[in-house]
Design an enzyme around this catalytic site. Structure first.
Site, PDB file in Angstrom:
ATOM      1  N   GLY A  40      24.965  30.309  36.932  1.00 17.20           N
ATOM      2  CA  GLY A  40      23.660  30.881  36.687  1.00 17.20           C
ATOM      3  C   GLY A  40      23.558  32.223  37.364  1.00 17.20           C
ATOM      4  O   GLY A  40      24.708  32.721  37.920  1.00 17.20           O
ATOM      5  N   LEU A  41      22.362  32.715  37.148  1.00 17.04           N
ATOM      6  CA  LEU A  41      22.467  34.259  37.802  1.00 17.04           C
ATOM      7  C   LEU A  41      22.467  34.387  39.558  1.00 17.04           C
ATOM      8  O   LEU A  41      22.315  33.511  40.167  1.00 17.04           O
ATOM      9  CB  LEU A  41      21.061  35.019  37.195  1.00 17.04           C
ATOM     10  CG  LEU A  41      20.691  35.107  35.850  1.00 17.04           C
ATOM     11  CD1 LEU A  41      19.305  35.232  35.769  1.00 17.04           C
ATOM     12  CD2 LEU A  41      21.776  36.082  35.220  1.00 17.04           C
ATOM     13  N   SER A  42      22.697  35.695  39.739  1.00 22.51           N
ATOM     14  CA  SER A  42      23.072  35.827  41.221  1.00 22.51           C
ATOM     15  C   SER A  42      21.495  35.690  41.832  1.00 22.51           C
ATOM     16  O   SER A  42      20.590  35.814  41.022  1.00 22.51           O
ATOM     17  CB  SER A  42      23.224  37.468  41.589  1.00 22.51           C
ATOM     18  OG  SER A  42      23.362  37.744  42.858  1.00 22.51           O
ATOM     19  N   GLY A  45      20.182  30.300  43.064  1.00 17.49           N
ATOM     20  CA  GLY A  45      20.338  29.121  44.133  1.00 17.49           C
ATOM     21  C   GLY A  45      21.493  28.223  44.013  1.00 17.49           C
ATOM     22  O   GLY A  45      21.478  27.217  44.472  1.00 17.49           O
ATOM     23  N   SER A  47      24.683  28.695  45.466  1.00 20.91           N
ATOM     24  CA  SER A  47      25.455  28.383  46.631  1.00 20.91           C
ATOM     25  C   SER A  47      24.618  27.469  47.710  1.00 20.91           C
ATOM     26  O   SER A  47      25.008  26.699  48.238  1.00 20.91           O
ATOM     27  CB  SER A  47      25.459  30.025  47.471  1.00 20.91           C
ATOM     28  OG  SER A  47      26.671  30.489  46.723  1.00 20.91           O
ATOM     29  N   SER A 114      29.895  33.133  36.620  1.00 20.99           N
ATOM     30  CA  SER A 114      30.618  32.602  35.344  1.00 20.99           C
ATOM     31  C   SER A 114      29.812  32.750  34.261  1.00 20.99           C
ATOM     32  O   SER A 114      29.447  31.809  33.343  1.00 20.99           O
ATOM     33  CB  SER A 114      31.025  31.083  35.452  1.00 20.99           C
ATOM     34  OG  SER A 114      30.055  30.256  36.019  1.00 20.99           O
TER      35      SER A 114
END
Length: 202
Positions: A40-42, A45, A47, A114
């Site tokens: 998913g995008l930076s 959520g 991490s 990714s």
């Protein structure tokens, strides 16, 4: 070193057949090892969810490890930049390490943007049937930009960061993820419940 020399060296590499099998290592830990791949995008959520998943699984007596993309970029992948080629290599290394950990009997949780579908497919191909689960953290760009926990969105929008995923570098969303979570509408506890339920179901 020439390509010819590299080819000669590769020709003499023979993987050693180990006596302890993948199944035997898993049996010692009383679990079915697998890889939970969060993409998913930076700021979506990933991490936070990966950490919560590991805590929940640990409370259940499971043997786990989290491979966080940013953490690996401080060591194993510290030599890589942000070009498409470097990102491809980053995911290749993550996939190979994750597979080794699954072979060791662990439940591995990968947290990495990714962005390219072909690279995620290559990672999946490293694993056996029922060992890889793609989990799409589908939190929208606008929400991630509003959170901006590392100040990256502001820097990218100001032009201080180039090739930022979701802005001037593409993110190819999974078309058939094993589970999809939008952390803007789903809380952490419920998200963990949903992910583990989808894994157990499959």
């Amino acid at each position: 070193m020439s390509n010819h020399s590299l080819s000669n060296e590769s020709a003499v590499i023979r993987p050693f057949a180990l006596s302890l099998s993948v199944q035997a290592r898993a049996a010692l830990k009383h679990q079915q090892p697998c890889c939970l791949w969060l993409t998913g995008l930076s700021g979506s959520g990933k991490s936070t969810l990966a950490n919560a998943l590991e805590v929940r699984l640990s409370e259940q007596g499971r043997h786990t490890f989290v491979l966080d993309g940013d953490n690996l970029r401080t060591g194993l992948c510290s030599d890589l930049g942000m070009s498409d080629t470097a990102r491809k290599e980053n995911i290749r290394r993550l996939g190979e390490v994750a597979r080794l950990m699954v072979d060791a009997g662990l439940i591995v949780i990968v947290s990495a943007i990714s962005p390219f579908s072909i690279d995620r497919a290559s990672a999946r191909a490293l694993f056996g049937v029922g060992q890889f689960f793609e989990i799409y953290i589908s939190t929208p760009f606008a929400v991630c930009a509003r959170r901006d926990p590392k100040g990256l969105y502001r820097a990218a929008l100001d032009g201080r960061i180039k090739r930022f995923t979701g802005l001037d570098s593409p993110y190819e969303a999974p078309l058939a993820a094993d589970c999809e979570i939008n952390t803007d509408t789903v809380g952490i506890t419920e998200a963990v419940d949903r992910i583990l339920a989808s894994v157990l179901k499959k």
